[in-house]
Design an enzyme around this catalytic site. Sequence first.
Site, PDB file in Angstrom:
ATOM      1  N   SER A 147     -13.130   3.897  -8.116  1.00 51.61           N
ATOM      2  CA  SER A 147     -12.156   3.697  -9.186  1.00 51.61           C
ATOM      3  C   SER A 147     -12.783   4.108 -10.503  1.00 51.61           C
ATOM      4  O   SER A 147     -14.015   4.134 -10.629  1.00 51.61           O
ATOM      5  CB  SER A 147     -11.778   2.211  -9.244  1.00 51.61           C
ATOM      6  OG  SER A 147     -11.046   1.924 -10.421  1.00 51.61           O
ATOM      7  N   TYR A 160     -14.745  -6.830  -8.987  1.00 51.84           N
ATOM      8  CA  TYR A 160     -14.101  -5.591  -8.496  1.00 51.84           C
ATOM      9  C   TYR A 160     -14.954  -4.391  -8.882  1.00 51.84           C
ATOM     10  O   TYR A 160     -15.188  -3.489  -8.070  1.00 51.84           O
ATOM     11  CB  TYR A 160     -12.696  -5.497  -9.096  1.00 51.84           C
ATOM     12  CG  TYR A 160     -11.887  -4.289  -8.668  1.00 51.84           C
ATOM     13  CD1 TYR A 160     -11.377  -4.176  -7.373  1.00 51.84           C
ATOM     14  CD2 TYR A 160     -11.598  -3.267  -9.575  1.00 51.84           C
ATOM     15  CE1 TYR A 160     -10.615  -3.070  -6.990  1.00 51.84           C
ATOM     16  CE2 TYR A 160     -10.840  -2.169  -9.202  1.00 51.84           C
ATOM     17  CZ  TYR A 160     -10.352  -2.070  -7.912  1.00 51.84           C
ATOM     18  OH  TYR A 160      -9.585  -0.979  -7.538  1.00 51.84           O
TER      19      TYR A 160
HETATM   20  P1  NDP Z   1      -1.919  -0.653  -2.533  1.00 53.39           P
HETATM   21  O1  NDP Z   1      -1.941  -2.113  -2.822  1.00 53.39           O
HETATM   22  O2  NDP Z   1      -0.608   0.045  -2.506  1.00 53.39           O
HETATM   23  O3  NDP Z   1      -2.679  -0.341  -1.183  1.00 53.39           O
HETATM   24  C1  NDP Z   1      -3.756  -1.092  -0.737  1.00 53.39           C
HETATM   25  C2  NDP Z   1      -3.860  -0.861   0.748  1.00 53.39           C
HETATM   26  O4  NDP Z   1      -5.033  -1.551   1.234  1.00 53.39           O
HETATM   27  C3  NDP Z   1      -2.672  -1.395   1.513  1.00 53.39           C
HETATM   28  O5  NDP Z   1      -2.244  -0.429   2.449  1.00 53.39           O
HETATM   29  C4  NDP Z   1      -3.226  -2.614   2.226  1.00 53.39           C
HETATM   30  O6  NDP Z   1      -2.576  -2.755   3.502  1.00 53.39           O
HETATM   31  C5  NDP Z   1      -4.664  -2.242   2.415  1.00 53.39           C
HETATM   32  N1  NDP Z   1      -5.512  -3.412   2.614  1.00 53.39           N
HETATM   33  C6  NDP Z   1      -5.741  -4.441   1.777  1.00 53.39           C
HETATM   34  N2  NDP Z   1      -6.512  -5.367   2.377  1.00 53.39           N
HETATM   35  C7  NDP Z   1      -6.774  -4.906   3.625  1.00 53.39           C
HETATM   36  C8  NDP Z   1      -7.480  -5.412   4.739  1.00 53.39           C
HETATM   37  N3  NDP Z   1      -8.101  -6.600   4.702  1.00 53.39           N
HETATM   38  N4  NDP Z   1      -7.533  -4.674   5.862  1.00 53.39           N
HETATM   39  C9  NDP Z   1      -6.904  -3.471   5.941  1.00 53.39           C
HETATM   40  N5  NDP Z   1      -6.210  -2.941   4.920  1.00 53.39           N
HETATM   41  C10 NDP Z   1      -6.138  -3.662   3.791  1.00 53.39           C
HETATM   42  O7  NDP Z   1      -2.874  -0.011  -3.640  1.00 53.39           O
HETATM   43  P2  NDP Z   1      -3.393   1.476  -3.913  1.00 53.39           P
HETATM   44  O8  NDP Z   1      -2.720   2.450  -3.063  1.00 53.39           O
HETATM   45  O9  NDP Z   1      -3.374   1.651  -5.364  1.00 53.39           O
HETATM   46  O10 NDP Z   1      -4.942   1.333  -3.477  1.00 53.39           O
HETATM   47  C11 NDP Z   1      -5.600   2.250  -2.651  1.00 53.39           C
HETATM   48  C12 NDP Z   1      -7.050   2.374  -3.105  1.00 53.39           C
HETATM   49  O11 NDP Z   1      -7.118   2.994  -4.385  1.00 53.39           O
HETATM   50  C13 NDP Z   1      -7.783   1.035  -3.234  1.00 53.39           C
HETATM   51  O12 NDP Z   1      -9.089   1.153  -2.739  1.00 53.39           O
HETATM   52  C14 NDP Z   1      -7.819   0.819  -4.740  1.00 53.39           C
HETATM   53  O13 NDP Z   1      -8.877  -0.007  -5.123  1.00 53.39           O
HETATM   54  C15 NDP Z   1      -7.987   2.255  -5.213  1.00 53.39           C
HETATM   55  N6  NDP Z   1      -7.613   2.464  -6.609  1.00 53.39           N
HETATM   56  C16 NDP Z   1      -6.321   2.234  -7.041  1.00 53.39           C
HETATM   57  C17 NDP Z   1      -6.003   2.370  -8.374  1.00 53.39           C
HETATM   58  C18 NDP Z   1      -4.650   2.076  -8.900  1.00 53.39           C
HETATM   59  O14 NDP Z   1      -4.469   2.080 -10.133  1.00 53.39           O
HETATM   60  N7  NDP Z   1      -3.640   1.806  -8.073  1.00 53.39           N
HETATM   61  C19 NDP Z   1      -7.002   2.828  -9.358  1.00 53.39           C
HETATM   62  C20 NDP Z   1      -8.314   3.054  -8.790  1.00 53.39           C
HETATM   63  C21 NDP Z   1      -8.593   2.885  -7.474  1.00 53.39           C
HETATM   64  P3  NDP Z   1      -2.187  -4.139   4.235  1.00 53.39           P
HETATM   65  O15 NDP Z   1      -1.818  -5.125   3.167  1.00 53.39           O
HETATM   66  O16 NDP Z   1      -1.035  -3.741   5.106  1.00 53.39           O
HETATM   67  O17 NDP Z   1      -3.398  -4.515   5.032  1.00 53.39           O
END
Ligand code: NDP
Length: 254
Positions: A147, A160
């Site tokens: 990130s 985080y």
């Molecule tokens: P979302 O919340 O849309 O997606 C997060 C995903 O992670 C979901 O599909 C969720 O699926 C999955 N997840 C969470 N916990 C678990 C777990 N224990 N096991 C398996 N899967 C898990 O957010 P984003 O798409 O934004 O995030 C994607 C990545 O991008 C992350 O790593 C985030 O830190 C990173 N990021 C995002 C930014 C933003 O501004 N959005 C900025 C910088 C980085 P489920 O709940 O079904 O398990």
Amino acid sequence: MTAEFGSELDGQVAIITGASSGIGEATAKSLASRGASVALAARREEELNDLAAQIEGEDGETLVVPTDITDDEDIDNLVETTTAEYGHIDILVNNAGYMPLTHIADADRETLHNTIDVNLDGVITLTHAVIPEMLDQDNGHIVNLSSVVGRFAMENSSHYMAAKAGVAGFGEALRLDVAAEGIRVSTIEPGAVNTELTEDIPDEDLRSDVEEYNQSMRQLRPDDIARTITFVVTQPEHVDINEVLVRPTDQVQP
Ligand code: NDP
């Protein structure tokens, strides 16, 4: 798949974690549209099944593997199931994430541990499970979602940021150990992307402050990061894009 897309990833197999929403969902669609078979991993099976139906409706190839990235057995099952179905794994997108921003004094221990377990330990453990196959085949690409908050500090993000800076460090050191075997490692560092991620912020006031800040700019869309990841994994084999920081044009801080 749709004619406008290429077939650069024909025959390749990609695991995408966190594929049930946001960046992971968009990345799965994008890689599948280039010909990759995509193994979709996350906890919410219904969302994964919906995504699989959409991709297969466009003649893509998918495998749904419900996975909690904090569970070692689920991680091994994800790798075994994907290998049993397709015979190899070429691309791993370590995308699952959890961002419960909070002042450390207000955090409970479970939230702190989960932040590291999902964002950092999950990345390391799944990579550990996949890397032997990639070493055997002298080829592979690991793409890790860090990130902008792995590079630059933001208030209420200490736990985080520790996880996301750890992801960047893990990737950089991993690359040294596996590059000679033809394995590429890339770290993606998005700024604000309009997804469900802010829903994890436990305190309502902080959550609305962060959402208000994000909405003050033209946020990135999940597609913008999916396009970046697709660009990274479709380079010629001698090109390894190690690190990409992508902010919305309007994002000044962090
Ligand atoms: P979302 O919340 O849309 O997606 C997060 C995903 O992670 C979901 O599909 C969720 O699926 C999955 N997840 C969470 N916990 C678990 C777990 N224990 N096991 C398996 N899967 C898990 O957010 P984003 O798409 O934004 O995030 C994607 C990545 O991008 C992350 O790593 C985030 O830190 C990173 N990021 C995002 C930014 C933003 O501004 N959005 C900025 C910088 C980085 P489920 O709940 O079904 O398990």
